[in-house]
Write a protein that holds these residues in place. Structure first.
Motif, PDB file in Angstrom:
ATOM      1  N   ALA A  54       0.841  -1.196   0.000  1.00  0.00           N
ATOM      2  CA  ALA A  54       0.000   0.000   0.000  1.00  0.00           C
ATOM      3  C   ALA A  54       0.874   1.244   0.000  1.00  0.00           C
ATOM      4  O   ALA A  54       2.000   1.221   0.486  1.00  0.00           O
ATOM      5  N   THR A  55       0.316   2.303  -0.554  1.00  0.00           N
ATOM      6  CA  THR A  55       0.973   3.611  -0.542  1.00  0.00           C
ATOM      7  C   THR A  55      -0.043   4.618  -0.030  1.00  0.00           C
ATOM      8  O   THR A  55      -1.201   4.603  -0.448  1.00  0.00           O
ATOM      9  N   TYR A  56       0.401   5.463   0.888  1.00  0.00           N
ATOM     10  CA  TYR A  56      -0.484   6.470   1.474  1.00  0.00           C
ATOM     11  C   TYR A  56       0.157   7.842   1.366  1.00  0.00           C
ATOM     12  O   TYR A  56       1.370   7.985   1.503  1.00  0.00           O
ATOM     13  N   VAL A  57      -0.663   8.846   1.147  1.00  0.00           N
ATOM     14  CA  VAL A  57      -0.244  10.240   1.271  1.00  0.00           C
ATOM     15  C   VAL A  57      -1.006  10.777   2.475  1.00  0.00           C
ATOM     16  O   VAL A  57      -2.235  10.758   2.517  1.00  0.00           O
ATOM     17  N   ILE A  58      -0.249  11.223   3.463  1.00  0.00           N
ATOM     18  CA  ILE A  58      -0.813  11.645   4.746  1.00  0.00           C
ATOM     19  C   ILE A  58      -0.451  13.109   4.968  1.00  0.00           C
ATOM     20  O   ILE A  58       0.714  13.498   4.829  1.00  0.00           O
ATOM     21  N   ASP A  59      -1.445  13.905   5.325  1.00  0.00           N
ATOM     22  CA  ASP A  59      -1.169  15.324   5.540  1.00  0.00           C
ATOM     23  C   ASP A  59      -0.532  15.560   6.908  1.00  0.00           C
ATOM     24  O   ASP A  59      -0.323  14.632   7.684  1.00  0.00           O
ATOM     25  N   GLN A  60      -0.222  16.814   7.192  1.00  0.00           N
ATOM     26  CA  GLN A  60       0.489  17.152   8.429  1.00  0.00           C
ATOM     27  C   GLN A  60      -0.344  16.929   9.677  1.00  0.00           C
ATOM     28  O   GLN A  60       0.199  16.895  10.787  1.00  0.00           O
ATOM     29  N   THR A  61      -1.647  16.751   9.537  1.00  0.00           N
ATOM     30  CA  THR A  61      -2.486  16.468  10.708  1.00  0.00           C
ATOM     31  C   THR A  61      -2.634  14.970  10.958  1.00  0.00           C
ATOM     32  O   THR A  61      -3.282  14.559  11.909  1.00  0.00           O
ATOM     33  N   GLY A  62      -2.040  14.167  10.054  1.00  0.00           N
ATOM     34  CA  GLY A  62      -2.126  12.717  10.199  1.00  0.00           C
ATOM     35  C   GLY A  62      -3.316  12.102   9.470  1.00  0.00           C
ATOM     36  O   GLY A  62      -3.587  10.916   9.622  1.00  0.00           O
ATOM     37  N   THR A  63      -4.007  12.895   8.658  1.00  0.00           N
ATOM     38  CA  THR A  63      -5.157  12.406   7.905  1.00  0.00           C
ATOM     39  C   THR A  63      -4.694  11.804   6.577  1.00  0.00           C
ATOM     40  O   THR A  63      -3.917  12.428   5.849  1.00  0.00           O
ATOM     41  N   ILE A  64      -5.173  10.612   6.272  1.00  0.00           N
ATOM     42  CA  ILE A  64      -4.856   9.993   4.986  1.00  0.00           C
ATOM     43  C   ILE A  64      -5.634  10.734   3.909  1.00  0.00           C
ATOM     44  O   ILE A  64      -6.856  10.806   3.941  1.00  0.00           O
ATOM     45  N   ARG A  65      -4.923  11.310   2.969  1.00  0.00           N
ATOM     46  CA  ARG A  65      -5.534  12.096   1.895  1.00  0.00           C
ATOM     47  C   ARG A  65      -5.611  11.318   0.585  1.00  0.00           C
ATOM     48  O   ARG A  65      -6.375  11.671  -0.303  1.00  0.00           O
ATOM     49  N   TRP A  66      -4.805  10.276   0.447  1.00  0.00           N
ATOM     50  CA  TRP A  66      -4.812   9.458  -0.764  1.00  0.00           C
ATOM     51  C   TRP A  66      -4.250   8.098  -0.396  1.00  0.00           C
ATOM     52  O   TRP A  66      -3.332   7.995   0.422  1.00  0.00           O
ATOM     53  N   ALA A  67      -4.810   7.059  -0.986  1.00  0.00           N
ATOM     54  CA  ALA A  67      -4.331   5.703  -0.701  1.00  0.00           C
ATOM     55  C   ALA A  67      -4.418   4.845  -1.950  1.00  0.00           C
ATOM     56  O   ALA A  67      -5.321   5.009  -2.775  1.00  0.00           O
ATOM     57  N   PHE A  68      -3.470   3.953  -2.070  1.00  0.00           N
ATOM     58  CA  PHE A  68      -3.500   2.963  -3.142  1.00  0.00           C
ATOM     59  C   PHE A  68      -3.166   1.611  -2.544  1.00  0.00           C
ATOM     60  O   PHE A  68      -2.174   1.458  -1.835  1.00  0.00           O
ATOM     61  N   GLY A  87       1.685   4.401  -9.094  1.00  0.00           N
ATOM     62  CA  GLY A  87       2.619   5.010 -10.029  1.00  0.00           C
ATOM     63  C   GLY A  87       3.182   6.304  -9.467  1.00  0.00           C
ATOM     64  O   GLY A  87       2.487   7.042  -8.757  1.00  0.00           O
ATOM     65  N   PRO A  88       4.438   6.595  -9.772  1.00  0.00           N
ATOM     66  CA  PRO A  88       5.047   7.830  -9.280  1.00  0.00           C
ATOM     67  C   PRO A  88       4.244   9.081  -9.643  1.00  0.00           C
ATOM     68  O   PRO A  88       4.093   9.977  -8.819  1.00  0.00           O
ATOM     69  N   ALA A  89       3.706   9.127 -10.849  1.00  0.00           N
ATOM     70  CA  ALA A  89       2.929  10.308 -11.253  1.00  0.00           C
ATOM     71  C   ALA A  89       1.674  10.462 -10.401  1.00  0.00           C
ATOM     72  O   ALA A  89       1.296  11.582 -10.037  1.00  0.00           O
ATOM     73  N   ASP A  90       1.040   9.342 -10.066  1.00  0.00           N
ATOM     74  CA  ASP A  90      -0.152   9.394  -9.215  1.00  0.00           C
ATOM     75  C   ASP A  90       0.188   9.892  -7.813  1.00  0.00           C
ATOM     76  O   ASP A  90      -0.562  10.661  -7.214  1.00  0.00           O
ATOM     77  N   ILE A  91       1.314   9.453  -7.306  1.00  0.00           N
ATOM     78  CA  ILE A  91       1.743   9.876  -5.966  1.00  0.00           C
ATOM     79  C   ILE A  91       2.048  11.376  -5.961  1.00  0.00           C
ATOM     80  O   ILE A  91       1.635  12.113  -5.073  1.00  0.00           O
ATOM     81  N   ILE A  92       2.751  11.835  -6.980  1.00  0.00           N
ATOM     82  CA  ILE A  92       3.085  13.266  -7.080  1.00  0.00           C
ATOM     83  C   ILE A  92       1.816  14.103  -7.198  1.00  0.00           C
ATOM     84  O   ILE A  92       1.681  15.149  -6.546  1.00  0.00           O
ATOM     85  N   THR A  93       0.859  13.633  -7.990  1.00  0.00           N
ATOM     86  CA  THR A  93      -0.423  14.341  -8.108  1.00  0.00           C
ATOM     87  C   THR A  93      -1.109  14.439  -6.762  1.00  0.00           C
ATOM     88  O   THR A  93      -1.631  15.486  -6.366  1.00  0.00           O
ATOM     89  N   ALA A  94      -1.111  13.334  -6.020  1.00  0.00           N
ATOM     90  CA  ALA A  94      -1.723  13.333  -4.685  1.00  0.00           C
ATOM     91  C   ALA A  94      -0.995  14.289  -3.744  1.00  0.00           C
ATOM     92  O   ALA A  94      -1.621  15.008  -2.954  1.00  0.00           O
ATOM     93  N   LEU A  95       0.323  14.313  -3.819  1.00  0.00           N
ATOM     94  CA  LEU A  95       1.096  15.238  -2.981  1.00  0.00           C
ATOM     95  C   LEU A  95       0.801  16.694  -3.340  1.00  0.00           C
ATOM     96  O   LEU A  95       0.709  17.549  -2.456  1.00  0.00           O
ATOM     97  N   ASP A  96       0.635  16.943  -4.628  1.00  0.00           N
ATOM     98  CA  ASP A  96       0.341  18.316  -5.068  1.00  0.00           C
ATOM     99  C   ASP A  96      -0.986  18.820  -4.513  1.00  0.00           C
ATOM    100  O   ASP A  96      -1.160  20.028  -4.344  1.00  0.00           O
ATOM    101  N   THR A  97      -1.915  17.944  -4.234  1.00  0.00           N
ATOM    102  CA  THR A  97      -3.213  18.382  -3.700  1.00  0.00           C
ATOM    103  C   THR A  97      -3.122  18.817  -2.243  1.00  0.00           C
ATOM    104  O   THR A  97      -4.056  19.429  -1.724  1.00  0.00           O
TER     105      THR A  97
END
Length: 67
Positions: A31-45, A55-65
């Motif tokens: 699994a891959t998670y993008v977690i914001d500074q409050t500890g909330t999962i904002r994106w998951a795969f 995919g790296p592009a998907d992760i970067i897109t999620a980080l950009d949000t």
């Protein structure tokens, strides 16, 4: 996992109870998670097919949000 699949792992010599801490019929999922500074999962795969990864592009897109 179903009993018939667990039996295949047993026949192949995998010691699932040992590596899974006593849970013989489970396997980890990548699994891959993008977690914001409050500890909330904002994106998951995750996918049950271990060969599929985020995919790296998907992760970067999620980080950009997060900005």
């Amino acid at each position: 996992m179903p009993d018939d699949l667990a039996a295949v792992y047993d026949k192949l010599g995998f010691d699932l109870p040992r590596v899974n801490g006593g849970h013989p019929q489970t396997l980890p999922l990548p699994a891959t998670y993008v977690i914001d500074q409050t500890g909330t999962i904002r994106w998951a795969f995750t996918d049950t097919d271990h060969t599929k990864r985020a995919g790296p592009a998907d992760i970067i897109t999620a980080l950009d949000t997060l900005h």
